[in-house]
Write a protein that holds these residues in place. Sequence first.
Motif, PDB file in Angstrom:
ATOM      1  N   ASP A  21       0.473  -1.182   0.329  1.00  0.00           N
ATOM      2  CA  ASP A  21       0.091   0.102   0.166  1.00  0.00           C
ATOM      3  C   ASP A  21       1.196   1.080   0.038  1.00  0.00           C
ATOM      4  O   ASP A  21       0.585   2.584  -0.333  1.00  0.00           O
ATOM      5  CB  ASP A  21      -0.798  -0.421   1.441  1.00  0.00           C
ATOM      6  N   GLU A  22       1.978   1.415   0.919  1.00  0.00           N
ATOM      7  CA  GLU A  22       2.925   2.556   1.302  1.00  0.00           C
ATOM      8  C   GLU A  22       3.275   3.121  -0.468  1.00  0.00           C
ATOM      9  O   GLU A  22       3.417   3.359  -0.797  1.00  0.00           O
ATOM     10  CB  GLU A  22       4.069   2.445   2.033  1.00  0.00           C
ATOM     11  N   LEU A  25       0.907   3.980  -2.974  1.00  0.00           N
ATOM     12  CA  LEU A  25      -0.028   5.413  -2.544  1.00  0.00           C
ATOM     13  C   LEU A  25       1.665   6.562  -2.998  1.00  0.00           C
ATOM     14  O   LEU A  25       1.121   7.696  -3.759  1.00  0.00           O
ATOM     15  CB  LEU A  25       0.500   5.452  -0.842  1.00  0.00           C
ATOM     16  N   SER A  28       1.263   6.742  -6.770  1.00  0.00           N
ATOM     17  CA  SER A  28      -0.035   7.794  -6.818  1.00  0.00           C
ATOM     18  C   SER A  28       0.512   8.663  -6.718  1.00  0.00           C
ATOM     19  O   SER A  28       0.353   9.653  -7.782  1.00  0.00           O
ATOM     20  CB  SER A  28      -1.202   7.241  -6.710  1.00  0.00           C
ATOM     21  N   GLN A  29       1.085   9.559  -5.569  1.00  0.00           N
ATOM     22  CA  GLN A  29       0.896  10.923  -5.138  1.00  0.00           C
ATOM     23  C   GLN A  29       2.389  11.152  -6.165  1.00  0.00           C
ATOM     24  O   GLN A  29       2.155  12.403  -7.105  1.00  0.00           O
ATOM     25  CB  GLN A  29       1.576  10.888  -4.134  1.00  0.00           C
ATOM     26  N   PRO A  34      -4.257  10.596  -7.908  1.00  0.00           N
ATOM     27  CA  PRO A  34      -4.697   8.974  -7.886  1.00  0.00           C
ATOM     28  C   PRO A  34      -4.904   8.583  -8.661  1.00  0.00           C
ATOM     29  O   PRO A  34      -5.327   8.723  -9.866  1.00  0.00           O
ATOM     30  CB  PRO A  34      -6.076   9.305  -6.725  1.00  0.00           C
TER      31      PRO A  34
END
Length: 188
Positions: A21-22, A25, A28-29, A34
């Motif tokens: 997940d990290e 994220l 995507s950033q 997103p």
Amino acid sequence: MSKNWDAELAKIDKQLASISDEQLLATSQGAGGPGAGAQGAAGGVTRATQTRALPAGGAAPAPAATVSAGRSWVAWLKVIVAVGAAAGLMFWPWPARCGTPLIGFTAATGGVALLGIWSAVGTWRHRLGLAHVASLLVTVWGIGLGAREVLPRVGYAVPTEARAATWSCEGASLTSPTTDSTQPTTPL
């Protein structure tokens, strides 16, 4: 050329499951928004491609949510202005039974309703739940007070002594029912 969409989606799910997940994220950033992480995993966009798209300074642009989160005080200020205007209607200085004061009061109720909508838009953008509810209550308050004055005059509600059926002051008694000079007074 029919594709097996179930197989394609299963492949994308497998690729997404292999990324933490990290990392997802951060990807995507770093790509500017997103959903870019999913596009990077499934669409062939690599980390090298993403770093070339960065500005000359090398820093990733800040997400839009972080930029607007610091300005939530502006939305609260809008709510305070709207609530103050709504409370000010309770202390309207002139009797609004007919004529120019009635038109002014009706315009003020419309202004309060617009202030409520204006602050509701700002609170919605900043995801401020309590402030949004307050903004909507201000809007309802302005519409309700305006309707209380307008509806008897357009024939939709029953006119009363305080709210006559006309907009003009011609023929309307401007004295209150308790100080009417036509009623006989009895000595105490």
